[in-house]
Design a protein around this motif. Structure first.
Motif, mmCIF file in Angstrom:
data_model
loop_
_atom_site.group_PDB
_atom_site.id
_atom_site.type_symbol
_atom_site.label_atom_id
_atom_site.label_comp_id
_atom_site.label_asym_id
_atom_site.label_seq_id
_atom_site.Cartn_x
_atom_site.Cartn_y
_atom_site.Cartn_z
ATOM 1 N N SER A 1 1.361 -1.309 -0.176
ATOM 2 C CA SER A 1 0.392 -0.033 -0.064
ATOM 3 C C SER A 1 1.014 1.513 0.003
ATOM 4 O O SER A 1 0.518 2.422 -0.754
ATOM 5 N N LYS A 2 1.744 1.241 0.738
ATOM 6 C CA LYS A 2 2.401 2.288 1.377
ATOM 7 C C LYS A 2 3.478 2.654 0.275
ATOM 8 O O LYS A 2 4.004 3.588 -0.887
ATOM 9 N N ALA A 3 4.695 1.959 0.264
ATOM 10 C CA ALA A 3 6.006 1.897 -0.509
ATOM 11 C C ALA A 3 5.380 2.049 -2.731
ATOM 12 O O ALA A 3 6.468 2.735 -3.083
ATOM 13 N N TYR A 4 4.527 1.865 -3.092
ATOM 14 C CA TYR A 4 4.436 1.380 -4.031
ATOM 15 C C TYR A 4 2.237 2.062 -4.606
ATOM 16 O O TYR A 4 2.082 2.070 -5.535
ATOM 17 N N ALA A 5 2.505 3.118 -3.799
ATOM 18 C CA ALA A 5 1.412 3.700 -3.550
ATOM 19 C C ALA A 5 0.215 2.446 -4.529
ATOM 20 O O ALA A 5 -1.361 3.105 -5.501
ATOM 21 N N MET A 6 -0.243 1.798 -3.710
ATOM 22 C CA MET A 6 -1.217 0.896 -3.718
ATOM 23 C C MET A 6 -2.488 0.606 -2.999
ATOM 24 O O MET A 6 -3.265 -0.371 -2.534
ATOM 25 N N THR A 7 -2.956 0.840 -2.228
ATOM 26 C CA THR A 7 -3.919 1.584 -0.967
ATOM 27 C C THR A 7 -5.074 0.496 -1.547
ATOM 28 O O THR A 7 -5.597 -0.281 -0.557
ATOM 29 N N GLY A 8 -5.424 0.913 -2.658
ATOM 30 C CA GLY A 8 -6.787 0.138 -3.146
ATOM 31 C C GLY A 8 -6.667 -1.333 -3.841
ATOM 32 O O GLY A 8 -7.643 -1.658 -4.129
ATOM 33 N N TRP A 9 -5.881 -1.369 -3.861
ATOM 34 C CA TRP A 9 -5.386 -2.989 -4.362
ATOM 35 C C TRP A 9 -5.433 -3.879 -3.811
ATOM 36 O O TRP A 9 -5.456 -4.721 -3.639
ATOM 37 N N ARG A 10 -5.616 -3.696 -1.989
ATOM 38 C CA ARG A 10 -5.674 -4.290 -0.989
ATOM 39 C C ARG A 10 -4.457 -5.378 -0.877
ATOM 40 O O ARG A 10 -5.157 -6.760 -0.470
ATOM 41 N N ILE A 11 -3.682 -5.680 -0.716
ATOM 42 C CA ILE A 11 -2.722 -6.599 -0.495
ATOM 43 C C ILE A 11 -1.472 -6.336 0.204
ATOM 44 O O ILE A 11 -0.633 -5.357 0.262
ATOM 45 N N GLY A 12 -1.747 -7.018 1.472
ATOM 46 C CA GLY A 12 -0.422 -6.832 2.937
ATOM 47 C C GLY A 12 0.078 -8.608 3.157
ATOM 48 O O GLY A 12 -0.205 -9.232 1.979
ATOM 49 N N TYR A 13 1.158 -8.411 3.573
ATOM 50 C CA TYR A 13 1.693 -9.717 4.069
ATOM 51 C C TYR A 13 2.448 -10.031 5.400
ATOM 52 O O TYR A 13 2.767 -9.534 5.826
ATOM 53 N N ALA A 14 2.021 -11.279 6.104
ATOM 54 C CA ALA A 14 2.468 -11.416 7.347
ATOM 55 C C ALA A 14 3.630 -12.596 6.855
ATOM 56 O O ALA A 14 3.094 -13.396 5.712
ATOM 57 N N LEU A 15 4.556 -12.808 7.674
ATOM 58 C CA LEU A 15 6.193 -13.831 7.832
ATOM 59 C C LEU A 15 5.912 -14.541 8.708
ATOM 60 O O LEU A 15 6.403 -13.291 9.844
ATOM 61 N N ALA A 16 6.488 -15.194 8.898
ATOM 62 C CA ALA A 16 6.367 -15.986 10.658
ATOM 63 C C ALA A 16 6.716 -18.088 10.323
ATOM 64 O O ALA A 16 6.634 -17.924 8.994
ATOM 65 N N THR B 1 11.871 7.734 -5.960
ATOM 66 C CA THR B 1 11.111 9.212 -6.413
ATOM 67 C C THR B 1 10.125 9.884 -5.318
ATOM 68 O O THR B 1 10.381 10.494 -4.571
ATOM 69 N N MET B 2 9.003 8.551 -4.645
ATOM 70 C CA MET B 2 8.345 9.294 -4.005
ATOM 71 C C MET B 2 8.647 9.408 -2.350
ATOM 72 O O MET B 2 8.445 10.304 -1.553
ATOM 73 N N ARG B 3 9.949 8.832 -2.030
ATOM 74 C CA ARG B 3 10.554 9.129 -0.892
ATOM 75 C C ARG B 3 11.464 10.497 -0.387
ATOM 76 O O ARG B 3 11.297 11.298 0.324
ATOM 77 N N GLN B 4 12.133 10.776 -1.978
ATOM 78 C CA GLN B 4 12.180 11.405 -1.589
ATOM 79 C C GLN B 4 11.254 13.090 -1.745
ATOM 80 O O GLN B 4 11.593 13.904 -1.137
ATOM 81 N N ALA B 5 10.040 12.673 -2.547
ATOM 82 C CA ALA B 5 8.886 13.980 -2.540
ATOM 83 C C ALA B 5 7.839 13.929 -1.053
ATOM 84 O O ALA B 5 8.156 15.176 -0.428
ATOM 85 N N PHE B 6 8.082 13.152 -0.080
ATOM 86 C CA PHE B 6 7.627 13.129 1.039
ATOM 87 C C PHE B 6 8.313 13.075 2.076
ATOM 88 O O PHE B 6 8.760 14.834 2.516
ATOM 89 N N GLU B 7 10.258 13.466 1.716
ATOM 90 C CA GLU B 7 10.830 13.743 2.303
ATOM 91 C C GLU B 7 10.942 15.739 2.184
ATOM 92 O O GLU B 7 10.766 17.095 3.837
#
Ligand code: PMP
Ligand code: GLU
Length: 399
Positions: A237-252, A292-298
């Motif tokens: 969601s956050k790193a790739y501007a993909m909030t609406g795609w609804r994919i997250g993951y857990a590693l355990a 690129t997005m990170r730099q803009a946020f900074e």
């Protein structure tokens, strides 16, 4: 009629989602409101990711997938986590779900019994508290002060642990504070968790958004024992501007991942096949747009922090990650602005929306009652206008 479930009736609606919906509705009604509510990148999903989704549709990748995600995506998650965070996981240790939020829920489902305690450092992201309640567990809130950089110390954690403690939710970098734990701070916290056999639900979804050259340490990289006690939460969601795609993951660990997968097989069925194909492209493809997005946020962070601290009556500390700023409004409490007396951060946010036409999130639901969260995941132009309006509002002028 019989009563609804007592557990469900205790759950509050998400304030972040509510404020975002309100600001979007006001905009749709033609009101010139500026939204700093939802933590959602304003950038569009990069083109090569969208192209992969289109290709998935035309290639008929339109059916159910395994309940906990495709092997292809699990492999991509492992490779990305190894490259970016230095953590080693096998695809059988990955669970893909419909967003990181859902992963936190499933992780709690896998770990806790009703009555177990879950430690939650405050300020916290509003959903954690409700998710803990949703599984019938007891939240134990540990307040990290602004003067401590909003970071919980290992000693505070130790003091909060009881025989009933099952897990700690550790969000690093943090929503809402933007603070980032150093390797040493994490080591001390992880050590306490190991001593007391406490699981760590480590939500690291903002790890790629760090500023001032700060280096990220994943708690799962601190050694095999810590990794075994950790359920790592991440997503696109956050790193790739993909909030609406609804994919997250857990590693355990495999045993935990299996329980989480079983749970998913009876609840969501499987995550969206098309979004999974797009996520493979996101994780395996070029990463330059993340930077690129990170730099803009900074650049936005630098502006908002400097400007906010130049406005009398409010202040903020400088966050090192994510895209949020916590505005301290203590000095405004008890004052009357534009005819409204500000007793709480909720009063402030309502008055600012009504008279300044700016949507912000009061942090009462985040365990930080004297703060208001601004998400700077919006254009520099909007940030400038939003701060102009803050100045006007504090000077008692209607927008
Ligand atoms: N964790 C944190 C800390 C967040 O801020 C968010 C944002 N909603 C999420 C998880 C959920 O992300 P997702 O869109 O993957 O559900
Ligand atoms: N994480 C974002 C926020 O805190 C998105 C909204 C939500 O899921 O709560 O605003």
């Amino acid at each position: 009629m019989k009563e609804l479930s007592c557990l469900a009736s205790q759950v509050q609606a998400s304030s972040t989602m509510a404020i975002d919906a309100l600001a979007k509705q006001m905009k749709a009604d033609g009101v010139d409101v500026i939204g700093f509510g939802a933590g959602e990148p304003d950038f569009n999903t990069p083109e090569h990711i969208k192209a992969a989704a289109i290709q998935a549709i035309t290639g008929n990748v339109t059916r159910y997938t395994p309940a906990s995600g495709t092997v292809e995506l699990k492999k991509a998650v492992c490779a990305r986590m190894k490259a970016d965070c230095g953590v080693d996981y096998k695809p059988t240790q990955v669970v893909v779900s419909s967003g990181a939020k859902h992963c936190v829920y499933i992780a709690l489902r896998a770990l806790v019994n009703p009555g177990d305690e879950v430690i939650l450092p405050a300020p916290f992201w509003v959903s954690y508290l409700e998710l803990i309640k949703m599984v019938g567990a007891q939240p134990v809130v540990v307040t990290a002060q602004e003067s401590a950089g909003f970071k919980m110390s290992a000693q505070q954690l130790r003091d909060a642990i009881t025989p009933k403690t099952k897990a700690l939710i550790l969000n690093n970098p943090s929503n809402p504070t933007g603070m980032v734990y150093s390797r040493e701070e994490l080591e001390a916290i992880a050590q306490v968790c190991l001593e007391h056999d406490v699981y760590i639900i480590a939500d690291e979804i903002y790890y790629s958004l760090l500023y001032d050259g700060v280096k990220f340490t994943s708690v799962a990289s601190l050694g095999e024992e810590v990794r075994k006690h950790t359920i790592l939460i991440n997503g696109v969601s956050k790193a790739y501007a993909m909030t609406g795609w609804r994919i997250g993951y857990a590693l355990a660990d495999e045993a935990v991942a299996k329980v989480m997968g079983n749970y998913l097989s009876h609840s969501t069925g499987s995550p969206c096949a098309i979004s999974q194909a797009a996520s493979v492209a996101a994780l395996n493809g070029p990463q330059d747009e993340v930077e690129t997005m990170r730099q803009a946020f900074e650049a936005r962070r630098d502006y908002i922090v400097e400007r906010m601290n130049s406005i009398p009556g409010v202040s903020c500390i400088k966050p090192e990650g994510a895209f949020y700023v916590m505005m301290n409004i203590e000095q405004l409490l008890g004052k009357t602005i534009c005819g409204e007396t500000i007793h709480t951060c909720d009063d402030f946010s309502s008055a600012f929306l009504k008279h300044g036409l700016v949507a912000t999130v009061p942090c009462s639901g985040f365990g930080a009652p004297n703060f208001v969260r601004w998400s700077y995941a919006t254009s520099m132009e909007n940030i400038q206008k939003g701060l102009d309006r803050l100045e006007q509002f504090l000077a008692g002028k209607e927008h």
